[in-house]
Design a protein around this motif. Sequence first.
Motif: not given
Length: 343
Positions: A234, A237-238, A241, A245, A247, A265-266, A268, A283, A286, A319
């Motif tokens: 997490n 990812v933050e 992105y 963000t 997950t 990942v939700q 974008h 979603w 990833m 990614t």
Amino acid sequence: MKEKLEQIRREALEAFDPASAATVQDLEALRVKYLGKKGELTNVLKMMGKLSAEERPVIGQMANEVREALTAALEERRKALAAAALDHRLAAEAVDVTIPGKQHHLGHRHPMYIALDELKDIFVGMGFTVLDGPEVELAEYNFDKLNAGEGHPSRDWSDTFYFDTDSRVMLRSQTSPMQVRAMETMELPIRIIAPGRVYRKDEVDATHSPMFHQVEGMVIDKGVTMADLKGTLNTVVEQLYGKGTKTRFRPHHFPFTEPSCEMDVQCHKCGGVGCATCKGEGWIEMLGAGMIHPKVLKMAGIDPEVYSGWAFGIGLERTAMRRFKIADLRLIFENDERFLEQF
Ligand code: DAH
């Protein structure tokens, strides 16, 4: 003899002028002719013995004067020639600093490597070591030691590039063998990531390529749990992105982890509502991850009663595509400058 010396002086001094001594070679020939061992002046001196005792010192002194005069004239001429040569060279090599320079076209990092460097920075910041590993790998490391024994479907010839008929040497199909190589060679606790190329028998399309990149990650220590895995991923990812963000972890199966999961990942683009980018899901998948299977730890000589660990494998192209909103995987490998220049 006096006359002869006078004549030599006159002739030689005339000969040393710029017209007849135009080059260094001319000058050297003249030196030999007048002052050399068999030169004219020496010839005269050789005849000194025939002179009377009174004449000898007079002629001797005169001969010396002539030699000095000729040597000086010669030296002067040599300097003049050298100066002229230097002038000539300076003129020939002159650089016009006012001419506009040639423009060099500077490239930059490939977008996928920009994404990889960002990932590396994040993990190194959390105390991970970055490892490099072999692309030509033993099936033992790619499969057996990862609990995918004989008969496991991922070992099939239709999926894997083998080098030999008994399926022992292959192009690695995942970066996961680096987990085993790290376990076998590094001191515990271990925190590593291992990025690199992997190969599978896939046809090229917008989301597939027979060569692509993964980043493997692994942590082994005492008391490591699934909560550490989720917290770490997490955070990554933050950072990658943006804060907030979201997950989601879904149960999955991998032979080398138990339990196993996939992380999404939700989206974008739509923020989770569902759109074309996420194919209506909200979603985007990833990575695969999980708690390292006790059998895998045991095979590498690590006691699963004492140590536990987690691992993950990220698709690097995916990614980068998400990071830079690239719609087609093929763009990443085509090296079309019109595309690459945009990043
Ligand atoms: N090697 C897996 C693949 O290629 C990805 C993966 C899943 C790696 C789970 C892991 C893991 O380390 O724990 O699909």
